[in-house]
Motif scaffolding. Sequence first.
Motif, PDB file in Angstrom:
ATOM      1  N   UNK A 166       0.835  -1.201   0.000  1.00 39.42           N
ATOM      2  CA  UNK A 166       0.000   0.000   0.000  1.00 39.42           C
ATOM      3  C   UNK A 166       0.870   1.250   0.000  1.00 39.42           C
ATOM      4  N   UNK A 167       2.008   1.186   0.669  1.00 38.39           N
ATOM      5  CA  UNK A 167       2.902   2.346   0.731  1.00 38.39           C
ATOM      6  C   UNK A 167       3.486   2.657  -0.642  1.00 38.39           C
ATOM      7  N   UNK A 168       3.893   1.636  -1.376  1.00 37.11           N
ATOM      8  CA  UNK A 168       4.462   1.844  -2.704  1.00 37.11           C
ATOM      9  C   UNK A 168       3.394   2.391  -3.652  1.00 37.11           C
ATOM     10  N   UNK A 169       2.196   1.817  -3.600  1.00 34.47           N
ATOM     11  CA  UNK A 169       1.106   2.304  -4.446  1.00 34.47           C
ATOM     12  C   UNK A 169       0.765   3.746  -4.092  1.00 34.47           C
ATOM     13  N   UNK A 170       0.706   4.053  -2.817  1.00 37.18           N
ATOM     14  CA  UNK A 170       0.373   5.413  -2.382  1.00 37.18           C
ATOM     15  C   UNK A 170       1.368   6.423  -2.931  1.00 37.18           C
ATOM     16  N   UNK A 171       2.633   6.093  -2.848  1.00 40.29           N
ATOM     17  CA  UNK A 171       3.648   7.007  -3.366  1.00 40.29           C
ATOM     18  C   UNK A 171       3.493   7.194  -4.878  1.00 40.29           C
ATOM     19  N   UNK A 172       3.191   6.108  -5.573  1.00 45.03           N
ATOM     20  CA  UNK A 172       3.060   6.172  -7.035  1.00 45.03           C
ATOM     21  C   UNK A 172       1.877   7.027  -7.480  1.00 45.03           C
ATOM     22  N   UNK A 173       0.787   7.009  -6.711  1.00 46.02           N
ATOM     23  CA  UNK A 173      -0.402   7.772  -7.107  1.00 46.02           C
ATOM     24  C   UNK A 173      -0.503   9.120  -6.406  1.00 46.02           C
ATOM     25  N   UNK A 174       0.480   9.445  -5.575  1.00 46.69           N
ATOM     26  CA  UNK A 174       0.464  10.738  -4.891  1.00 46.69           C
ATOM     27  C   UNK A 174      -0.511  10.790  -3.741  1.00 46.69           C
ATOM     28  N   UNK A 175      -0.568   9.715  -2.970  1.00 54.13           N
ATOM     29  CA  UNK A 175      -1.483   9.639  -1.846  1.00 54.13           C
ATOM     30  C   UNK A 175      -0.704   9.150  -0.627  1.00 54.13           C
ATOM     31  N   UNK A 176      -1.426   8.685   0.384  1.00 54.68           N
ATOM     32  CA  UNK A 176      -0.783   8.136   1.570  1.00 54.68           C
ATOM     33  C   UNK A 176      -1.199   6.677   1.734  1.00 54.68           C
ATOM     34  N   UNK A 177      -0.405   5.951   2.478  1.00 54.54           N
ATOM     35  CA  UNK A 177      -0.727   4.550   2.757  1.00 54.54           C
ATOM     36  C   UNK A 177      -2.063   4.452   3.499  1.00 54.54           C
ATOM     37  N   UNK A 178      -2.303   5.388   4.397  1.00 54.05           N
ATOM     38  CA  UNK A 178      -3.561   5.386   5.144  1.00 54.05           C
ATOM     39  C   UNK A 178      -4.754   5.585   4.214  1.00 54.05           C
ATOM     40  N   UNK A 179      -4.590   6.458   3.231  1.00 52.51           N
ATOM     41  CA  UNK A 179      -5.687   6.720   2.300  1.00 52.51           C
ATOM     42  C   UNK A 179      -5.959   5.486   1.436  1.00 52.51           C
ATOM     43  N   UNK A 180      -4.907   4.833   0.972  1.00 47.13           N
ATOM     44  CA  UNK A 180      -5.073   3.598   0.193  1.00 47.13           C
ATOM     45  C   UNK A 180      -5.825   2.568   1.039  1.00 47.13           C
ATOM     46  N   UNK A 181      -5.443   2.465   2.295  1.00 47.55           N
ATOM     47  CA  UNK A 181      -6.112   1.536   3.207  1.00 47.55           C
ATOM     48  C   UNK A 181      -7.593   1.887   3.367  1.00 47.55           C
ATOM     49  N   UNK A 182      -7.890   3.171   3.454  1.00 52.99           N
ATOM     50  CA  UNK A 182      -9.295   3.602   3.575  1.00 52.99           C
ATOM     51  C   UNK A 182     -10.096   3.252   2.320  1.00 52.99           C
ATOM     52  N   UNK A 183      -9.469   3.415   1.148  1.00 54.87           N
ATOM     53  CA  UNK A 183     -10.147   3.014  -0.089  1.00 54.87           C
ATOM     54  C   UNK A 183     -10.433   1.519  -0.068  1.00 54.87           C
ATOM     55  N   UNK A 184      -9.408   0.752   0.260  1.00 54.00           N
ATOM     56  CA  UNK A 184      -9.525  -0.704   0.222  1.00 54.00           C
ATOM     57  C   UNK A 184     -10.524  -1.236   1.242  1.00 54.00           C
ATOM     58  N   UNK A 185     -10.645  -0.567   2.370  1.00 53.38           N
ATOM     59  CA  UNK A 185     -11.590  -0.987   3.406  1.00 53.38           C
ATOM     60  C   UNK A 185     -12.989  -0.416   3.197  1.00 53.38           C
ATOM     61  N   UNK A 186     -13.150   0.370   2.141  1.00 53.98           N
ATOM     62  CA  UNK A 186     -14.459   0.942   1.859  1.00 53.98           C
ATOM     63  C   UNK A 186     -14.842   2.047   2.811  1.00 53.98           C
ATOM     64  N   UNK A 187     -13.868   2.687   3.422  1.00 52.94           N
ATOM     65  CA  UNK A 187     -14.148   3.776   4.349  1.00 52.94           C
ATOM     66  C   UNK A 187     -14.234   5.125   3.632  1.00 52.94           C
TER      67      UNK A 187
END
Length: 132
Positions: free
Chosen positions: A28-49
Amino acid sequence: MSKPLVNEFDRYLGARLRKLRQQQGISAAVLAEAVGSTQQQISRYENGENKLSAVQLYRTAQCLNMPVGWFFQGAEEIESTPAIRDAAADYTLPKDAEPLREELAILQRVWPQLPSARRAAILQLIDSLLER
């Protein structure tokens, strides 16, 4: 401004994102960096939050080398939104329209290869031909 409410469809997109990311072995951290986001935000997307915006979905699909449409496969089972009008009636071809079918197949094959400016010009031409 209040945060938009997430729904079952948002959770579905998030689950598809997690599945793809994990299949590709990307953190999630690598993806977040690639898309200009944060690991926490990626996690929120994935958890449907949180809702995944169109821009973030596009960036994510590009980074994971997957068509955006992949995320929506199977979504018809989650959410069915009625059409404003019956578009299928506009595009039903008569049985004797074989030459038209062949032309449409050619167009379908070459359309993605055309630069966006040419696609826009073709659509403008079609619009101008339809004006009465």
